[in-house]
Scaffold this active site. Structure first.
Site: not given
Length: 210
Positions: A33, A31, A141
């Site tokens: 931002v 995606g 993560d």
């Protein structure tokens, strides 16, 4: 880079209705931002939007929905705050507080940190991790690329996309697939054993040595 069959403009109408979009600040395989201003709240935000192709994957949407729920639950100065979100079949985005600064990864790329700054960042992230772990959240993560250093010296945790949240089930994972970034994986993540907050501490120790 955006896949060839993806439109360059990912922003759904629901975002245009609530925000004044100012600029794209990052884009990856899942995606993009955008920096924007929330009209109703009159504050700057960072909007994370999934690619349309990714929204066709139920597991990716489920992870995105859990990320929104996790961050909305965690209120701490070292954890980026969620401002708004919409995760359904048509609209898949999360608006976070906008933090002016750079990732810890980029900051370290410019050279070693002064020892006082490094010690302060270690303490800040450990405080953020403590808050997450007390809420039953394990990031899985944690790495410099998922931390942001603000212009006033704060270090914040950004990404809870693959977090494990105790008591809320675990998002399905393909059998045999190891989740996380190899350079920061704890031994139990590699072997598929039970994941606890110690895995995040291992990742942060690995980050601090780099």
């Amino acid at each position: 880079m955006c896949p060839m069959n993806e439109p360059e403009d990912l922003i759904p109408d629901s975002c245009h209705e609530r925000f004044d979009i100012e600029a794209e600040i990052a884009r990856g395989g899942f995606g993009a931002v955008y920096r924007a201003r929330h009209r109703a709240l009159d504050r700057q935000v960072a909007i994370k939007i999934l690619l349309q192709s990714v929204t066709q994957d139920p597991i990716s949407v489920q992870r995105f929905r859990q990320e929104a729920r996790v961050v909305a639950t965690l209120k701490h100065p070292q954890i980026v705050d969620i401002v708004d979100h919409e995760v359904d079949a048509a609209h898949t985005w999360i608006a976070y507080e906008f933090v002016e600064g750079s990732s810890l990864s980029d900051r370290l790329g410019r050279g070693p940190l002064p020892w006082r700054d490094a010690c302060e960042m270690v303490v800040q992230i450990l405080e953020g991790l403590s808050a997450a772990h007390k809420a039953g959240v394990v990031l899985r993560d944690l790495k410099p690329a998922n931390l942001i250093v603000s212009q006033d010296g704060r270090c914040l945790i950004l990404d809870f996309g693959i977090a494990k949240w105790a008591g809320h089930g675990t998002v399905q994972t393909q059998v045999g697939l190891v989740i996380g970034t190899p350079a920061y994986l704890s031994p139990e993540q590699i072997t598929g054993d039970e994941i606890t907050g110690h895995s995040d501490l291992y990742a942060w120790a690995s980050s601090s040595r780099r």
